[in-house]
Design a protein around this motif. Structure first.
Motif, PDB file in Angstrom:
ATOM      1  N   LEU A 163       0.977  -4.533  -4.883  1.00  0.00           N
ATOM      2  CA  LEU A 163       0.859  -3.846  -3.594  1.00  0.00           C
ATOM      3  C   LEU A 163      -0.110  -4.514  -2.635  1.00  0.00           C
ATOM      4  O   LEU A 163      -0.004  -4.322  -1.419  1.00  0.00           O
ATOM      5  CB  LEU A 163       0.396  -2.398  -3.811  1.00  0.00           C
ATOM      6  CG  LEU A 163       1.424  -1.403  -4.345  1.00  0.00           C
ATOM      7  CD1 LEU A 163       0.728  -0.121  -4.779  1.00  0.00           C
ATOM      8  CD2 LEU A 163       2.477  -1.102  -3.287  1.00  0.00           C
ATOM      9  N   SER A 164      -1.059  -5.273  -3.162  1.00  0.00           N
ATOM     10  CA  SER A 164      -2.209  -5.674  -2.350  1.00  0.00           C
ATOM     11  C   SER A 164      -2.187  -7.125  -1.896  1.00  0.00           C
ATOM     12  O   SER A 164      -3.218  -7.652  -1.474  1.00  0.00           O
ATOM     13  CB  SER A 164      -3.508  -5.403  -3.117  1.00  0.00           C
ATOM     14  OG  SER A 164      -3.548  -6.158  -4.312  1.00  0.00           O
ATOM     15  N   GLY A 165      -1.042  -7.785  -1.966  1.00  0.00           N
ATOM     16  CA  GLY A 165      -0.973  -9.133  -1.407  1.00  0.00           C
ATOM     17  C   GLY A 165      -1.339  -9.125   0.064  1.00  0.00           C
ATOM     18  O   GLY A 165      -1.069  -8.146   0.770  1.00  0.00           O
ATOM     19  N   PRO A 166      -1.962 -10.180   0.569  1.00  0.00           N
ATOM     20  CA  PRO A 166      -2.477 -10.169   1.936  1.00  0.00           C
ATOM     21  C   PRO A 166      -1.405 -10.135   3.031  1.00  0.00           C
ATOM     22  O   PRO A 166      -1.695  -9.761   4.160  1.00  0.00           O
ATOM     23  CB  PRO A 166      -3.283 -11.469   2.023  1.00  0.00           C
ATOM     24  CG  PRO A 166      -2.688 -12.354   0.964  1.00  0.00           C
ATOM     25  CD  PRO A 166      -2.272 -11.432  -0.130  1.00  0.00           C
ATOM     26  N   ASP A 167      -0.168 -10.530   2.688  1.00  0.00           N
ATOM     27  CA  ASP A 167       0.905 -10.477   3.675  1.00  0.00           C
ATOM     28  C   ASP A 167       2.228 -10.274   2.945  1.00  0.00           C
ATOM     29  O   ASP A 167       2.297 -10.320   1.711  1.00  0.00           O
ATOM     30  CB  ASP A 167       0.945 -11.738   4.543  1.00  0.00           C
ATOM     31  CG  ASP A 167       1.015 -13.018   3.729  1.00  0.00           C
ATOM     32  OD1 ASP A 167       1.848 -13.088   2.791  1.00  0.00           O
ATOM     33  OD2 ASP A 167       0.244 -13.955   4.002  1.00  0.00           O
ATOM     34  N   ARG A 168       3.288 -10.049   3.711  1.00  0.00           N
ATOM     35  CA  ARG A 168       4.589  -9.723   3.120  1.00  0.00           C
ATOM     36  C   ARG A 168       5.132 -10.873   2.271  1.00  0.00           C
ATOM     37  O   ARG A 168       5.697 -10.654   1.193  1.00  0.00           O
ATOM     38  CB  ARG A 168       5.564  -9.341   4.231  1.00  0.00           C
ATOM     39  CG  ARG A 168       6.930  -8.909   3.765  1.00  0.00           C
ATOM     40  CD  ARG A 168       7.551  -7.959   4.762  1.00  0.00           C
ATOM     41  NE  ARG A 168       6.938  -6.649   4.703  1.00  0.00           N
ATOM     42  CZ  ARG A 168       6.920  -5.782   5.705  1.00  0.00           C
ATOM     43  NH1 ARG A 168       7.443  -6.100   6.879  1.00  0.00           N
ATOM     44  NH2 ARG A 168       6.357  -4.590   5.544  1.00  0.00           N
TER      45      ARG A 168
ATOM     46  N   LYS B  58      10.619   6.990  -5.013  1.00  0.00           N
ATOM     47  CA  LYS B  58      11.287   5.825  -4.438  1.00  0.00           C
ATOM     48  C   LYS B  58      10.793   5.638  -3.008  1.00  0.00           C
ATOM     49  O   LYS B  58      10.514   6.612  -2.304  1.00  0.00           O
ATOM     50  CB  LYS B  58      12.802   6.028  -4.442  1.00  0.00           C
ATOM     51  CG  LYS B  58      13.424   6.040  -5.823  1.00  0.00           C
ATOM     52  CD  LYS B  58      14.934   6.192  -5.727  1.00  0.00           C
ATOM     53  CE  LYS B  58      15.567   6.182  -7.114  1.00  0.00           C
ATOM     54  NZ  LYS B  58      17.049   6.339  -7.035  1.00  0.00           N
ATOM     55  N   PRO B  59      10.679   4.405  -2.548  1.00  0.00           N
ATOM     56  CA  PRO B  59      10.209   4.177  -1.174  1.00  0.00           C
ATOM     57  C   PRO B  59      11.180   4.753  -0.145  1.00  0.00           C
ATOM     58  O   PRO B  59      12.400   4.663  -0.311  1.00  0.00           O
ATOM     59  CB  PRO B  59      10.146   2.651  -1.060  1.00  0.00           C
ATOM     60  CG  PRO B  59      10.123   2.153  -2.461  1.00  0.00           C
ATOM     61  CD  PRO B  59      10.892   3.145  -3.273  1.00  0.00           C
TER      62      PRO B  59
ATOM     63  N   TYR C 221       0.305   3.315  -3.423  1.00  0.00           N
ATOM     64  CA  TYR C 221       1.766   3.274  -3.507  1.00  0.00           C
ATOM     65  C   TYR C 221       2.381   4.334  -2.597  1.00  0.00           C
ATOM     66  O   TYR C 221       3.321   4.049  -1.846  1.00  0.00           O
ATOM     67  CB  TYR C 221       2.231   3.499  -4.945  1.00  0.00           C
ATOM     68  CG  TYR C 221       3.737   3.497  -5.073  1.00  0.00           C
ATOM     69  CD1 TYR C 221       4.430   2.324  -5.315  1.00  0.00           C
ATOM     70  CD2 TYR C 221       4.477   4.670  -4.904  1.00  0.00           C
ATOM     71  CE1 TYR C 221       5.825   2.306  -5.399  1.00  0.00           C
ATOM     72  CE2 TYR C 221       5.860   4.665  -4.985  1.00  0.00           C
ATOM     73  CZ  TYR C 221       6.522   3.488  -5.235  1.00  0.00           C
ATOM     74  OH  TYR C 221       7.901   3.489  -5.298  1.00  0.00           O
ATOM     75  N   GLU C 222       1.890   5.555  -2.684  1.00  0.00           N
ATOM     76  CA  GLU C 222       2.489   6.636  -1.897  1.00  0.00           C
ATOM     77  C   GLU C 222       2.335   6.382  -0.402  1.00  0.00           C
ATOM     78  O   GLU C 222       3.237   6.698   0.381  1.00  0.00           O
ATOM     79  CB  GLU C 222       1.894   7.966  -2.321  1.00  0.00           C
ATOM     80  CG  GLU C 222       2.341   8.369  -3.733  1.00  0.00           C
ATOM     81  CD  GLU C 222       1.727   9.654  -4.221  1.00  0.00           C
ATOM     82  OE1 GLU C 222       1.024  10.314  -3.419  1.00  0.00           O
ATOM     83  OE2 GLU C 222       1.945   9.998  -5.392  1.00  0.00           O
TER      84      GLU C 222
END
Length: 255
Positions: free
Chosen positions: A101-106, A32-33, A248-249
């Motif tokens: 995970l790899s979108g360029p921004d939030r 979990k994050p 992810y980690e």
């Protein structure tokens, strides 16, 4: 094309990685994050529709598909179709995790997550219609969940949600894994052809072993998997698995 009987040695790095991730009766989950992590910040306003839920589920499904192929090869039951369809499922799931995970921004990462949740609930609504299922009192239908997801996207000022397409996810995820997108997509297309019973992949990614004259005057061919072609798909899956774990980690730990 390969002229040897099936050996499958190229599958060993992927299989060995999966074996290390198997606990008794289950696969080891992604953590979990951490509350202060970058991934937790992405998910903060998403509530039950967190990105981490989707990534962890996709990761486990990707492991399960590849592990099914591992067990199939151990049993000595390798046909020219199943190794493609199983690794296709694995590739799509691992690519989905990387894509999220790899979108360029939030904002884009949140849009991708909510787009996938929206599609998930669309499929749920279809199943509810097919089966006549209604939620228990106090529960929500898939359609109601979709409305909630879309309202959340509007509240966050996100770009319009769009149904994710597998090939688009793969094209976007491959560079995040250090892979050439068009090569990964080519392997995926062949695997999808096998999954859907298409004709052309048998011409491009199998080898004939024998031709048998049939009573109908046609010849029936005994086919085996072309390891040179399947190797590419296995290597892409292995690379994406390792990259997804690392990325992810890192995002689940770091600010």
């Amino acid at each position: 094309m390969s002229t040897q009987a099936f050996n499958g040695a190229y599958l060993l790095p992927l299989f060995q990685e999966i074996e290390q991730l198997r606990d008794e009766g289950a696969y080891r989950q992604l953590p979990k994050p951490a509350p202060s992590s970058s991934l937790a910040a992405d998910d903060a306003p998403l509530g039950a529709y967190a990105t981490a839920h989707l990534i962890r589920a996709a990761y486990t499904a990707g492991l399960a598909h590849a592990d099914a192929l591992r067990r199939l090869t151990l049993a000595g039951e390798v046909d020219p179709t199943s190794p493609w369809t199983l690794l296709r499922g694995s590739l799509e799931n691992l690519a989905t995790g990387l894509w999220l995970l790899s979108g360029p921004d939030r904002a884009e990462r949140r849009r991708r997550a909510l787009s996938l949740w929206d599609e998930d609930m669309r499929n749920r609504h279809q199943h509810e219609q097919d089966t006549g299922h209604t939620p228990a009192p106090g529960g929500m239908t898939g359609a109601q969940r979709r409305a909630e997801i879309r309202a959340l996207a509007d509240q966050l000022g996100l770009a319009p949600l769009t149904a994710p397409k597998a090939h688009q996810i793969i094209l976007a995820a491959a560079p995040a894994a250090g892979l050439t997108a068009v090569r990964v997509c080519a392997a995926w297309r062949a695997a999808s052809g096998f999954a859907h019973g298409r004709y052309w992949p048998y011409l491009r990614a199998t080898q004939p072993r024998a031709a048998i004259a049939g009573a109908d005057g046609l010849h029936h061919f005994a086919l085996v998997i072309d390891e040179d072609e399947h190797r590419k798909l296995a290597q892409f899956c292995h690379t994406m698995l390792l990259r997804l774990q690392d990325r992810y980690e890192a995002r689940a730990r770091q600010h």
